[in-house]
Write a protein that holds these residues in place. Structure first.
Motif, PDB file in Angstrom:
ATOM      1  N   GLN A 131      35.877  35.640  44.276  1.00  0.00           N
ATOM      2  CA  GLN A 131      35.472  36.465  43.144  1.00  0.00           C
ATOM      3  C   GLN A 131      34.190  35.962  42.485  1.00  0.00           C
ATOM      4  O   GLN A 131      33.620  36.656  41.641  1.00  0.00           O
TER       5      GLN A 131
ATOM      6  N   SER B 123      36.833  41.787  41.669  1.00  0.00           N
ATOM      7  CA  SER B 123      38.228  42.206  41.781  1.00  0.00           C
ATOM      8  C   SER B 123      38.878  41.487  42.958  1.00  0.00           C
ATOM      9  O   SER B 123      38.259  40.665  43.636  1.00  0.00           O
ATOM     10  N   ASP B 124      40.134  41.833  43.244  1.00  0.00           N
ATOM     11  CA  ASP B 124      40.804  41.261  44.412  1.00  0.00           C
ATOM     12  C   ASP B 124      40.169  41.710  45.725  1.00  0.00           C
ATOM     13  O   ASP B 124      40.418  41.116  46.774  1.00  0.00           O
ATOM     14  N   ASP B 125      39.344  42.748  45.677  1.00  0.00           N
ATOM     15  CA  ASP B 125      38.620  43.173  46.877  1.00  0.00           C
ATOM     16  C   ASP B 125      37.703  42.068  47.390  1.00  0.00           C
ATOM     17  O   ASP B 125      37.269  42.090  48.549  1.00  0.00           O
TER      18      ASP B 125
ATOM     19  N   SER C 157      34.267  45.594  44.931  1.00  0.00           N
ATOM     20  CA  SER C 157      33.605  44.728  43.958  1.00  0.00           C
ATOM     21  C   SER C 157      34.123  43.306  44.103  1.00  0.00           C
ATOM     22  O   SER C 157      35.333  43.077  44.151  1.00  0.00           O
TER      23      SER C 157
ATOM     24  N   PRO D  14      36.984  37.985  36.247  1.00  0.00           N
ATOM     25  CA  PRO D  14      37.753  37.573  37.424  1.00  0.00           C
ATOM     26  C   PRO D  14      38.811  36.564  36.997  1.00  0.00           C
ATOM     27  O   PRO D  14      38.557  35.732  36.126  1.00  0.00           O
TER      28      PRO D  14
ATOM     29  N   ARG E 209      40.500  48.560  46.258  1.00  0.00           N
ATOM     30  CA  ARG E 209      41.000  49.126  45.011  1.00  0.00           C
ATOM     31  C   ARG E 209      39.898  49.293  43.976  1.00  0.00           C
ATOM     32  O   ARG E 209      40.052  50.035  43.008  1.00  0.00           O
ATOM     33  N   SER E 210      38.780  48.555  44.183  1.00  0.00           N
ATOM     34  CA  SER E 210      37.704  48.586  43.190  1.00  0.00           C
ATOM     35  C   SER E 210      36.346  48.705  43.873  1.00  0.00           C
ATOM     36  O   SER E 210      35.385  48.052  43.472  1.00  0.00           O
TER      37      SER E 210
END
Length: 495
Positions: A165, A55-57, A52, A129, A48-49
């Motif tokens: 994160q 993020s939740d990624d 990164s 985060p 989604r990011s």
């Protein structure tokens, strides 16, 4: 009404399989024929990011064993060495000794300055985060040590630093406002290629500081459709498939399916500030009316655990420390009108709400449902616009510790207080749990806080969800992690 997967027409399964045909062809640089098989992974959510770590990624990077943190957590949630080998506390400061012999995937050296750079980028990001929500953190390098200081004394600093994160990346990853993890981690696999939201590839990093990965690489495909992910396992297109829907799990070869209790509780939050559930006896009536076992059997097809409290079997110490709770007697609903809200983003939520509607109406309530996408309903529920709200909630958040979740959801000043709950005694119990040092005393305090919340019937925990993962024949050593931080490790390979 949901149609069981076993009654879906065969063309639907075939079509789902076709969607994946050829999508796992290797895009890495490893020679699979000469050095073993690359691991093909089908994942639920695309980045989604841009992957990164802020993020939740970040959890994808962690599950692929490409980005690492200073600290990791054991099964009990205790902090263990990772890129840091030891640490000590002095008041508001924690000093971490860094591991020797570590390099980033771009060949640069893992140093205290690199750690400070990553932590500072996270601490000053906007938004931060979530593991640093409400936390002021600074980091300073001193030789092979890094000192992390917080504005107030925080017993959870090591656990916070275990969050994906707060992964440590090479300086090259940070370009202006973006963070690019390609070729910038320290793990046993190097992220080499990302194809937008469709796929990613990783190769084994032969200069890894720990045990060399047994597989030559990983090929990842993002497959949001649950039927397609299940079909990829059934057809042999994928080796590891995450987040298999309950509806699909039953029609797969059960030898390929693993279920692990996860720290996620499906809870009915009751609005204690206004409306019917301002009356504690009506909250008790709602609690007694709910048949969680029938929801587990009917909606989850038995693939969940009936809740005994807010914290479930993913935290085994919770059951050991839990004591009986004295609750209020149930009153008579007498046709009291209530509105239950929930969201469509998780397919089981509307089904649960419908089941609750029937159960509560049978008990004497008049029940209306309001079901929308979460993005369109969150502001209303936070504002207390519902009498009750059904939510699937992670109970350990990113620190591996449930005190933050309990405080967020049930403290008078909690940032996610869906129950609009305010009780001075509960606040004291929650603060004690938050301030107690990590260990047995903290766990005992956490369970005392849980008991205080349950005694007030501010929320009715119904069930604890499970991670349902598919591993094809020949897969060895895939992680089955209730926190969903690990999936492919250095020990994972395909025969």
């Amino acid at each position: 009404m949901r149609v069981p997967a076993r009654f879906l027409p065969l063309p639907a399964a075939v079509a789902a399989s076709v969607l994946l045909t050829g999508c796992f062809s290797s895009t890495g640089s490893g020679d699979a024929d000469a050095d073993g098989k690359r691991i093909r992974v089908a994942m639920l959510q695309p980045p989604r990011s841009g992957l990164s770590p802020l993020s939740d990624d970040a959890f994808k990077l962690s599950r692929w064993s490409t980005a690492e943190t200073l600290v990791k957590l054991d099964a009990e949630g205790n902090a263990q060495p990772a890129l840091a080998t030891e640490w000590t506390q002095s008041g508001k400061s924690w000093t971490f000794t860094l591991r020797d012999g570590v390099t980033f995937h771009d060949g640069t050296e893992f140093t205290a300055e690199a750690v400070v750079n990553s932590l500072t980028k996270a601490a000053t990001a906007s938004p931060k985060p979530r593991i640093l929500d409400g936390v002021e953190l600074t980091a300073k390098a001193d030789g092979n040590k890094v000192t992390v200081t917080t504005a107030t004394e925080d017993p959870l600093v090591p656990q916070r630093l275990s969050s994906p994160q707060l992964s440590i990346l090479a300086a090259k990853a940070y370009k202006g406002r973006t963070v690019d993890p390609v070729g910038a981690g320290t793990g046993p696999f190097e992220l080499t290629k990302v194809n937008g939201t469709s796929s990613a590839a990783l190769d084994r990093y032969d200069d890894y500081w720990g045990e060399k990965a047994k597989a030559p690489g990983i090929d990842v495909k993002f497959v949001p459709d649950g039927t397609a992910r299940a079909a990829a396992l059934r057809s042999g297109e994928a080796d590891i498939v995450e987040a298999i829907p309950v509806s699909q799990a039953a029609v797969l070869d059960q030898d390929l399916v693993t279920e692990v209790p996860m720290p996620r509780t499906n809870t009915l939050y009751l609005n204690t500030e206004k409306g019917a559930f301002k009356d504690v006896s009506l909250r008790a009536a709602a609690r007694e009316a709910i048949d969680a076992e029938s929801i587990v059997k009917g909606v989850y097809e038995g693939r969940a655990d009936v809740a005994e409290g807010l914290l479930g079997p993913a935290l085994p110490w919770a059951t050991e420390l839990r004591s009986p709770v004295k609750r209020a007697d149930a009153g008579e609903p007498n046709g009291q009108a209530i509105t239950i809200g929930t969201y469509t983003d998780r397919s089981e939520m509307p089904e649960i709400a419908a089941a609750l509607q029937q159960q509560l109406q049978k008990a004497g309530f008049k029940v209306k449902l309001d079901v929308r996408e979460y993005a369109n309903i969150e502001s209303d529920v936070l504002a207390g616009e519902f009498d009750a709200f059904v939510l699937s909630r992670a109970t350990v958040l990113d620190s591996g510790d449930p005190a933050a979740y309990l405080y967020s959801d049930f403290a008078s000043d909690g940032t996610f207080n869906l129950s609009q709950f305010a009780d001075k005694e509960v606040d004291k119990a929650l603060k004690k749990a938050s301030d107690t040092k990590v260990g047995d005393a903290r766990r005992k305090a956490i369970m005392e806080a849980e008991a205080a919340v349950l005694a007030a019937d501010a929320a009715v925990p119904m069930l604890h969800e499970r991670v349902i993962q598919g591993d094809a024949d020949g897969v060895v050593g895939a992680a089955h992690d209730p926190r969903e931080r690990e999936l492919v490790t250095a020990d994972t390979y395909v025969n």
